[in-house]
Structures are given as structure tokens and as C-alpha cells.
Motif scaffolding. Structure first.
Motif, PDB file in Angstrom:
ATOM      1  N   LEU A 127       0.830  -1.196   0.000  1.00 49.10           N
ATOM      2  CA  LEU A 127       0.000   0.000   0.000  1.00 49.10           C
ATOM      3  C   LEU A 127       0.868   1.252   0.000  1.00 49.10           C
ATOM      4  O   LEU A 127       0.581   2.225  -0.690  1.00 49.10           O
ATOM      5  CB  LEU A 127      -0.927  -0.007   1.216  1.00 49.10           C
ATOM      6  N   LEU A 128       1.941   1.217   0.773  1.00 51.64           N
ATOM      7  CA  LEU A 128       2.799   2.385   0.928  1.00 51.64           C
ATOM      8  C   LEU A 128       3.583   2.708  -0.345  1.00 51.64           C
ATOM      9  O   LEU A 128       3.746   3.880  -0.693  1.00 51.64           O
ATOM     10  CB  LEU A 128       3.740   2.167   2.116  1.00 51.64           C
ATOM     11  N   VAL A 129       4.052   1.699  -1.051  1.00 53.04           N
ATOM     12  CA  VAL A 129       4.851   1.946  -2.262  1.00 53.04           C
ATOM     13  C   VAL A 129       4.048   2.698  -3.324  1.00 53.04           C
ATOM     14  O   VAL A 129       4.535   3.703  -3.864  1.00 53.04           O
ATOM     15  CB  VAL A 129       5.467   0.639  -2.808  1.00 53.04           C
ATOM     16  N   PRO A 130       2.820   2.266  -3.659  1.00 52.88           N
ATOM     17  CA  PRO A 130       2.062   3.066  -4.639  1.00 52.88           C
ATOM     18  C   PRO A 130       1.773   4.490  -4.163  1.00 52.88           C
ATOM     19  O   PRO A 130       1.770   5.430  -4.957  1.00 52.88           O
ATOM     20  CB  PRO A 130       0.761   2.281  -4.825  1.00 52.88           C
ATOM     21  N   LEU A 131       1.550   4.650  -2.853  1.00 54.68           N
ATOM     22  CA  LEU A 131       1.318   5.983  -2.312  1.00 54.68           C
ATOM     23  C   LEU A 131       2.562   6.859  -2.493  1.00 54.68           C
ATOM     24  O   LEU A 131       2.474   8.003  -2.958  1.00 54.68           O
ATOM     25  CB  LEU A 131       0.927   5.895  -0.835  1.00 54.68           C
TER      26      LEU A 131
END
Length: 114
Positions: free
Chosen positions: A78-82
Motif C-alpha cells: 500500500l505504501l509503495v504506490p502511495l
């Protein structure tokens, strides 16, 4: 303290992915330089960050069972795309957001007590 190590690992690895992407873009821009193009600051920084995160991860695994720690590590999905959207201006689709919510639900289920 263990939670800080665990979240630090997730955040560090996620930042490392953004650095790898920035480095890959530099490799593409300097492809004529051959292997030297791969020795750019973002890639070297990502490798160092990954090494540090490995040390943090081992610290986490000394305390937590893998069945608890590993699902939390999935929060990087989730954090990487954000970070990709914030730093690299990559688009964030509704499918990515929904997928992220499913991952968060999975982490909650996998790490909750009986």
C-alpha cells in the motif's frame, strides 16, 4: 520498540523501492555508460537502505513470530504506490486503493488474536 522496528522496516523498504525506480530512470537516461550507469546515487542509497532494513527485520524476527511480522510487512504494498504517487507522480487508481484496503483487512485478520 518492536512495533517501531517493524514499521521502520516497512517504511524503509518502501522508500527503497522509490529509490530503485529513480535509479532505474537514471540507468535508462545514461544507458550509453554501460554498467557504470547502474552505479548511481539512488540505486546505491536503496541498497544501503535495504541492508539497514534487513538488520531491523532480523531484530523484529527475534521477538515476533513470522506469522505476525510478515503480514505487517505486506503494508508496503500500500505504501509503495502511495509514495510512487507523491514522489514520482505516478497515477493512483481506484483499483490500487481498493487493493490496499483489502491488504489492510488481511493484515488485521492475520495478526489479530483468536
Amino acid at each position: 520498540m518492536t512495533l517501531i522496528l517493524l514499521l521502520g522496516t516497512v517504511v524503509g523498504l518502501s522508500i527503497g523501492q522509490v529509490l530503485f525506480k529513480l535509479g532505474a530512470n537514471r540507468v535508462n537516461a545514461n544507458a550509453a555508460d554501460g554498467i557504470v550507469a547502474w552505479l548511481n546515487l539512488p540505486i546505491m542509497s536503496a541498497l544501503i537502505l535495504y541492508a539497514l532494513c534487513t538488520i531491523l527485520w532480523i531484530g523484529v524476527l527475534r521477538v515476533l513470530p513470522l506469522k505476525i511480522a510478515y503480514p505487517v510487512a505486506a503494508l508496503s504494498y500500500l505504501l509503495v504506490p502511495l509514495l510512487g504517487q507523491l514522489v514520482l507522480r505516478e497515477p493512483m487508481t481506484i483499483r490500487t486503493v481498493i487493493g490496499g484496503l483489502v491488504i489492510i483487512g488481511g493484515v488485521v485478520i492475520a495478526t489479530s488474536s483468536k
